[in-house]
Design an enzyme around this catalytic site. Structure first.
Site, PDB file in Angstrom:
ATOM      1  N   GLU A 255     -94.281 108.571 -83.328  1.00 47.35           N
ATOM      2  CA  GLU A 255     -92.671 108.073 -83.702  1.00 47.35           C
ATOM      3  C   GLU A 255     -92.122 108.567 -83.607  1.00 47.35           C
ATOM      4  O   GLU A 255     -90.925 108.388 -83.988  1.00 47.35           O
ATOM      5  CB  GLU A 255     -93.216 107.278 -85.216  1.00 47.35           C
ATOM      6  CG  GLU A 255     -93.438 107.959 -86.194  1.00 47.35           C
ATOM      7  CD  GLU A 255     -93.419 107.925 -87.429  1.00 47.35           C
ATOM      8  OE1 GLU A 255     -91.752 107.478 -88.269  1.00 47.35           O
ATOM      9  OE2 GLU A 255     -94.063 108.160 -88.234  1.00 47.35           O
TER      10      GLU A 255
ATOM     11  N   CYS B 189     -97.125 106.133 -88.588  1.00 44.45           N
ATOM     12  CA  CYS B 189     -97.813 107.263 -88.690  1.00 44.45           C
ATOM     13  C   CYS B 189     -99.292 106.696 -88.185  1.00 44.45           C
ATOM     14  O   CYS B 189     -99.377 107.739 -88.497  1.00 44.45           O
ATOM     15  CB  CYS B 189     -98.363 107.984 -90.252  1.00 44.45           C
ATOM     16  SG  CYS B 189     -96.894 108.486 -90.762  1.00 44.45           S
TER      17      CYS B 189
ATOM     18  N   HIS C 172    -104.786 110.274 -94.579  1.00 46.92           N
ATOM     19  CA  HIS C 172    -103.391 110.450 -93.849  1.00 46.92           C
ATOM     20  C   HIS C 172    -102.438 111.237 -95.110  1.00 46.92           C
ATOM     21  O   HIS C 172    -102.923 110.901 -96.723  1.00 46.92           O
ATOM     22  CB  HIS C 172    -102.642 109.015 -93.414  1.00 46.92           C
ATOM     23  CG  HIS C 172    -101.079 109.418 -93.378  1.00 46.92           C
ATOM     24  ND1 HIS C 172    -100.439 110.164 -93.276  1.00 46.92           N
ATOM     25  CD2 HIS C 172    -100.174 108.752 -93.946  1.00 46.92           C
ATOM     26  CE1 HIS C 172     -99.314 109.809 -92.882  1.00 46.92           C
ATOM     27  NE2 HIS C 172     -98.990 109.478 -93.867  1.00 46.92           N
TER      28      HIS C 172
END
Length: 451
Positions: free
Chosen positions: A88, A120, A250
């Site tokens: 990103e 993400c 994550h």
């Protein structure tokens, strides 16, 4: 060429992770920012945060990690048929990072794949695309590579210590030691929790509390959707302890991951309360059972109860996956996969054979998936290449908060520039690291390699 035999054991055959040569200690940052001790370290669960100056960008860190993957695994670049990038960190609204990486494939221009963008989540989407390509009738017998990386920095304020930098490259193909399971559970929804509408700035717009709730909601729904495909019942979970030996996530912050693993256990409670009959007192149970779903997302009694119940298993099954993230900060698209790499390294090959690992990936806006891998082979060659003891130790320098701030200011000055030469030092770059030397009057970037 049409493949006559369907590929088996599609998975990860190699991993390389790039961690920058500079980091700032979160305790030092607490003092520098004049906030209560423990807010970043205990409150967020963070230890050090990687950063870069104006010498490194998404092109350079991607070139670095991919070139090292190719070198360390002796990859014949002609035998790569797909290369996809998740990021990103955008330098161009048209030209892809993948196109820049084609410099590393001389003589091989027949490579599918492109950049994938959604906060993400892009790295995970790229991994799924690689798996699907190899399983498809279009597959030509070659392996795939996924590169994911980002430079995560925030404007001054509460979010700044949740930044980080890093990149990962994954070699994906058949007959792999780390095999993707066929079951995945995803959850997609429209939400303005974190986004980057201002192209004049590297900084995102963040609704912090809302984003945390979105993450937890995604954990719930991905786990339910994953479980449903196995149990056949939308209200029955597989059981986090029973089905997964280890879990990677994550990692916006390590504290959020600790809470999210406990949230999986809460979902098991909702699925089968009788299993928890002797573990939760009646008063607490009545409180939890009386919550609406939206209330459950932020309720502190619920959170504390299940974090406590999951504490011992979190230490065994999740903590190894947080060793690298707590020392680098958030790598955005690389984060979930670096969490997996951390787990592989700190648990070790001997303790992973035939173990199933869940991987939860989240990207704001929002896109999320829970998938899993089973370790079917020896991964010691992979952990040797990862060498996190060196990369997090002698391989980098812990800098002062003043140095960190100076690096951020250099990046602010460099943003959107042309006819520009970066000013940052290259002293802390390790051998083989790509770095920016110039941006010409047409915004074209030139790089050198640290010797």
């Amino acid at each position: 060429m049409v493949m006559t035999n369907s590929p088996q054991n599609i998975g990860i055959k190699g991993i390389e992770v790039y961690i920058p040569g500079q980091a700032v200690n979160q305790s030092d940052l607490e003092k520098f920012d004049g906030i209560p001790q423990g807010k970043y370290t205990i409150g967020l669960g963070q230890t050090n945060m990687a950063f870069v100056n104006d010498r490194e960008d998404i092109y350079s860190i991607s070139l670095t990690v991919l070139s090292r993957l190719i070198k360390n695994y002796s990859i014949d670049t002609n035998k790569i048929g797909r290369l996809e990038v998740g990021t990103e960190t955008l330098l161009d609204k048209s030209k892809s990072v993948k196109s820049v990486l084609m410099q590393l494939f001389p003589g091989n221009n027949d490579i599918e794949g492109i950049d994938t963008v959604n906060a993400c989540y892009g790295g995970t989407s790229s991994v799924i695309n690689a798996i699907n390509w190899i399983e498809s009738s279009s597959w030509d017998g070659r392996d795939a590579i996924v590169v994911a990386g980002d430079i995560a920095i925030y404007d001054k304020g509460a979010a700044r210590p949740t930044g980080g930098v890093g990149a990962i490259a994954l070699l994906i193909g058949p007959d792999a030691p780390i095999v993707f399971d066929s079951i995945r559970g995803s959850f997609m929804e429209h939400a303005y929790d974190f986004y980057k509408p201002d192209f004049t700035s590297e900084y995102p717009v963040v609704d912090g509390h809302f984003s945390l709730s979105c993450y937890v909601k995604a954990v719930d729904n991905c786990y339910k959707n994953y479980s449903k495909k196995i149990t056949g019942d939308a209200n029955k979970t597989v059981g986090v302890y029973d089905h997964f030996d280890f879990s990677a996530f994550h990692v916006p912050t390590c504290k959020l991951v600790t809470k999210s693993y406990a949230r999986l256990l809460y979902n098991d409670y909702v699925s089968n309360p009788s299993k928890f009959a002797d573990l939760i007192d009646e008063t607490t149970r009545k409180h939890i059972d009386g919550l609406t779903y939206d209330e459950s997302l932020t309720d502190k009694i619920l959170e504390k109860t299940f974090v406590g119940l999951a504490k011992d298993e979190t230490k065994k099954r999740v903590q190894p996956a947080l060793q690298v993230p707590t020392n680098t900060g958030n790598m955005y698209t690389a984060s979930a996969w670096v969490s997996l790499a951390s787990l592989l390294y700190y648990v070790g090959s001997d303790n992973l054979k035939n173990k199933r690992i869940s991987i939860f990936s989240y990207g704001s806006g929002l896109a999320s998936t829970l998938l899993s891998v089973t370790v079917k082979g020896d991964v010691s060659a992979i952990t040797k290449v990862l060498d996190f003891d060196y990369k997090l130790g002698d391989g980098r320098k812990i800098q002062s908060p003043e140095d960190y701030l100076a690096a951020i200011e250099l990046r602010e000055k460099a943003h959107l520039q042309k006819s520009f030469k970066p000013q940052g030092s290259t002293d802390n770059l390790s051998q083989g690291t790509y770095y920016l030397t110039e941006i010409d009057d047409k915004f074209r970037r030139a790089y050198a390699i640290k010797e």
